[in-house]
Design an enzyme around this catalytic site. Sequence first.
Site, PDB file in Angstrom:
ATOM      1  CG  ASP A 254      -1.817   1.196   1.289  1.00  0.00           C
ATOM      2  OD1 ASP A 254      -2.582   1.433   0.343  1.00  0.00           O
ATOM      3  OD2 ASP A 254      -1.740   1.937   2.286  1.00  0.00           O
ATOM      4  CG  HIS A 766     -13.771   6.291   3.381  1.00  0.00           C
ATOM      5  ND1 HIS A 766     -15.141   6.278   3.234  1.00  0.00           N
ATOM      6  CD2 HIS A 766     -13.257   5.978   2.170  1.00  0.00           C
ATOM      7  CE1 HIS A 766     -15.437   5.977   1.982  1.00  0.00           C
ATOM      8  NE2 HIS A 766     -14.318   5.783   1.317  1.00  0.00           N
ATOM      9  CG  LEU A 785     -29.651   9.668  11.058  1.00  0.00           C
ATOM     10  CD1 LEU A 785     -28.750   8.897  10.097  1.00  0.00           C
ATOM     11  CD2 LEU A 785     -30.003  11.033  10.458  1.00  0.00           C
TER      12      LEU A 785
END
Length: 1447
Positions: A254, A766, A785
Amino acid sequence: MSTKAIYEATGKKILNKYLGSTAAECRCVSVDADTNWDELIANNRWLENERLVVKPDQLIKRRGKLGLIKGNVTIYGAKDFILETLGKEISIGHTTGKLKHFIIEPFLEHSGSDEMYICIYSNRDGEIILFHHEGGIDIGDVDSKALQYVIHIDDSFDVKQMETTLLKHVPTERQVHLSAFITKLFQVYMDLHFTYLEINPLVVTKNAVHVLDLASRLDQTADYLCASKWGKIAFPPPFGRDALPEEAYIAELDAKSGASLKLTVLNPKGRVWTMVAGGGASVIYSDTICDMGFASELANYGEYSGAPSEQQTYEYAKTVLSLIVKEKHPDGKTLIIGGGIANFTNVAATFKGIVKALREYCVQLIEHKVSVFVRRAGPNYQEGLRVMREVGASLGIPIHVFGPETHMTAIVGMALGKRPIAPPEQEELTTANFLLPTSANQSKPNTDEQRKTLSNSISLDRQLSLKSEDSGASANSSNTTTTKVTDDMKKCSLDRPLFSNTTKSIVWGMQTKAVQGMLDFDHVCRRAQPSVVAMIYPFTGDHKQKFYWGHEEILLPCYKNMADCMKRHPDADVLINFASLRSAYDSTIETLRYPQIRTIAIIAEGIPEQLTRRMLRLANKQGVFLIGPATVGGLKAGCFKIGHTGGMLDNILMSKLYRPGSVAYVSRSGGMSNELNNIVCRNSDGVYEGIAIGGDRYPGTTFTDHIYRYESDPEAKIIVLLGEVGGIEEYHICEAIKSKRITKPLIAWCIGTCSSMFTSEVQFGHAGSHADSDHETAIAKNKALREAGAYVPNSFDELGDLIHLVFQDLVRAGQLEPKPDLLPPSVPMDYDWARELGLIRKPASFMTSIVDDRGQELLYAGMPITDVIKEDMGIGGVLSLLWFRKRLPKYATEFLEMTLMVTADHGPAVSGAHNTIVCARAGKDLVSCLASGLLTIGDRFGGALDNAAKQFSEAFDTGLHPADFVNKMRKDGQLIMGIGHRVKSLNNPDMRVVLLKKFAKEHFPATPLLDYALEVEKITVSKKPNLILNVDGCIGVSMVDLLRNCGCFTLEEASEFIENGALNGLFVLGRSMGFIGEYFIICHFLDQKRLRQGLYRHPWDDISFDELGDLIHLVFQDLVRAGQLEPKPDLLPPSVPMDYDWARELGLIRKPASFMTSIVDDRGQELLYAGMPITDVIKEDMGIGGVLSLLWFRKRLPKYATEFLEMTLMVTADHGPAVSGAHNTIVCARAGKDLVSCLASGLLTIGDRFGGALDNAAKQFSEAFDTGLHPADFVNKMRKDGQLIMGIGHRVKSLNNPDMRVVLLKKFAKEHFPATPLLDYALEVEKITVSKKPNLILNVDGCIGVSMVDLLRNCGCFTLEEASEFIENGALNGLFVLGRSMGFIGHFLDQKRLRQGLYRHPWDDISYVLPEAIMGFIGHFLDQKRLRQGLYRHPWDDISYVLPEAM
């Protein structure tokens, strides 16, 4: 992940280095199982003399309360504590792990009142310093107790305000040095890009500040800025998870790759393994597996994304498979190869890497009862899925394959037995079908029957609230929104759309594929004009780039300077920034200076967080929407798309993105945005707008920013939010729903629900996907939510069904009218892509049978370059492959090398050397000087080898007696080529001929033609003693004997080589060494010892000016005979000057020489190379490298040095017919030109763009190394200066697909050179550049360049100044020129052998942009300069490779 925790010992060493006198030194040592205690104590004597503290250093919080700190002990007590606990398994909460790493430091006597607490951490707006005057393990809830001092981004650090805010409870006598410490600590925090730094306790006495316990995190993406400051840093795994070698290997891949490769092993004994493409998709697959009750069986988390190469994917897949087959599971194992719909990754290419690994592990996979489930889509996915199906059938592994028609996570339920395995789908339509858009290739939405079971499981927490526009407007007037909502409203104007069908953009970066994708999208959306008006690329001058607009070609301007671009395109209001992570910040800040730009999309991933936050602050201040960083961008259906968003055209048509729908979405993940396009299209009337804000911790715009825009846009009827674990942005959405700021139906799902089920910390793909508290988990967000009133499915698997239900309810209620479908215009497929898919074929323009550079390794006549080097074939072996397409016997290759050595030079007096010298003294470059010399070679000079071979062969083959042959040639008025010498004779033989004859007689199977030529010589020398068999004739007839009698060729093949000029090629190649040597000697000098020659002008007195004297004499005599003229009486004549030659012979005059030389002397008994007789050069087996050392460097270099010179010639001999030099040689050969002209044509392409990088690479790296620049600083400097690093980068090779030539050269240099400091420096630079793009490797030019510097500087033969002078004057490029000459001559012979006719470039491969009529050659030259056309490389697919079988 950008922010990573470091060892406490590492953090303290950094603080020691930079805090200076503001804090006491943090003495500490690290201990693990491999520590040698005797060495540790010997190197740190204070361990024996002081009381100590010992504790684990493994990112464990609250070690004191856990009883893991042992204080006030001796070194022996510390050792006993470590030996007792080393390897001990302990549990901390749900996490269990072993103690493996410890820190020992001095024990500090202090009172409880001396302990304080300080913490610095970063958030979106700036830095926060928390301080409490009481610290230690009992501090409690520090958030409620501590005082806060906030420093906003780019605000200065106010010492007085800090003291007033934080130190109010600190005793006065301690405030001064504590204030100095905090001030310095903050400076270090910012300068070294910390993201978190906590010290508890911080011991503050009257005299000093002591750092006791430290926890800190660094922004890993700032490595390129801080590498020299940080030093070598190890980022440890979280407690409870061992760093397996497989994880370390993937992390290394990576780091060296421009793609993203992540692997975390959660449970090595688990039976559910994943191999998922995409950061967002990888999280969703893990979520779904855990949601179905298999969290304890999930073996790994990982992802591959960012268009990894086939080789990189193979390495990744091979690593995962090796883990799967380590141990068996009684129920077998499952491998899920999943992913969303790729934007730009070639699915087939990545799947080929996976298939290669599956084949390799086939037996083990069957033995371990592994079943495989595949779901993927994107560019070329049909081919990828086909390959997967075939490998399953051929290997006997159960592989179930699905495409975009199947929901992304549906395969998870199938794999885990939660739903039946769907039957094979009908054959997918090929990508070519999108050329003719019809209803046949439109997506078919799922029927209600298919949804029934799923819809029953969805729990809707509230009924649909169908509102009119008036109710929405009244809701917007609500004043109950939170402060955060109000701030966001102020920041961005919601009255204007981001994009429309007239939006015009500028693209920063040479991203031609992305731009073409945008233009194709524009075309199918029926836009009137292209959405891209210009490009900016600071590394070239202003020019134009060619693109397609539908069926037509258009030119888009590309500017070097942003100011010029903005001035000429004032209507552009969007900038798409494709700059690298190193230059994205600077280019964005520059863009923000232009008020015309209202939206900026930043694609780069890995921008340091400090720089990102500065961009955000400035963008917010100016009201500019910032999308990204770390994003694919976004799109507005039927209007505009950013870069690669939406994928290729077939996916755009399948998802109906060519016309607007009613659903607007926002997500973090760029890969998942394409999947959302598919889900929305299949469950509603399509996408209206979609934005991927980016995966970094601090995206430029937030979910709230875009959802507010959708709320205000009447065309957006439904809003979809795909949130993530980490951060608190979703809670602002909850507040906005409750306050009625958001009134439209909002469907939301936060991915990352699996994170709370893992027993150790896992960093997802992420950077922002990291929960620092339970409040930030996906489960908590989904619950909030749902409670706020959003529609939240039970899992991502049900997201599409929920969208469908909400959409249908709105339609039934009359609140939404589905958008009608349109038939988009057709767009031709690009040739390259159509060829990739196997849809078209095209006849090749060229044929080659000697070199193939397309595969894993360069092939010479089918033989890998590594074998050429390993088998020590030498230059002669390379010539045998490239010229004769055969592996000739050892004696043959040695003879070829001998011919090059003896023909390398014959002094500066001959015409070729003369021209080279004159050209060099005129200041021309190496290639021009060499071409000038080569162009003198012909029948009169150096062209006798072929003709001698032809004449003697013809006479011998027809049975002519030698005497009859001599008589025939005399009678025909022809010279016998290869007979005669200017100074040598029978009694003064040419030693080169003696050596060649001796070798041929001793080693050749037979020498009939040489014997015949020697018989001819006996006859000719009887007439004149200098009519001997000269070196050209000897080589010519010996080569005929070699070719005819070596057993490798038929008589016809041998004759063809001679007919095509192969023998003259030996002279041309050999003499090139001498010409280049003359160039070097003329061009440089060492102080007064070397030669400085100015511009040469031939003296007038050495020129005969013909005044037609003979004609005057004839006319005069005729007039006298006719009586028309009476001769004048004679007078006393004036003195007559003596001829120069005679006067010099008598020693009466002297004249300065026109030329000077110090490398070759051909005047005496024997030819001398740098003072060494040619016989000694041959006898001592110096080889071609030895000849170069004498002619170029005027020294006899060590054996390893000459071997390295030869190796460079071998590896640079050729690189296929596609490169510009070989292309020119081939075109010239097919035009019927002679060998020398073709070679010169090829050589004249060599320059800065092609093959001229050796010298420049050596200069750049040497200068950086000599000035002490850290490799990271060197890379940054070159980027800042807008310069390319010469010697870095390859078109097709990469870190995981290395250039074997470089591997061989590095290995040789490391094993044989005395030292390789510059090569080591260049390899450190390579580590930095490949982290940006995997193909930014040290290439063969760079490797030779830096290695040659190491050789010249460290071989003991030259001073530093002398070594530098060789580089300055082009010696290194000379190696490339000479090496490539072998290949160019090989291509000349190859084209002659293949009998290729005149080449004419096809019209359809030329863009005609002529303002007027056809231009001449000079016009074409000026036109290419004006158009800024780069280096030409002929496409591989336009060449027929007909190489012989591998040797």
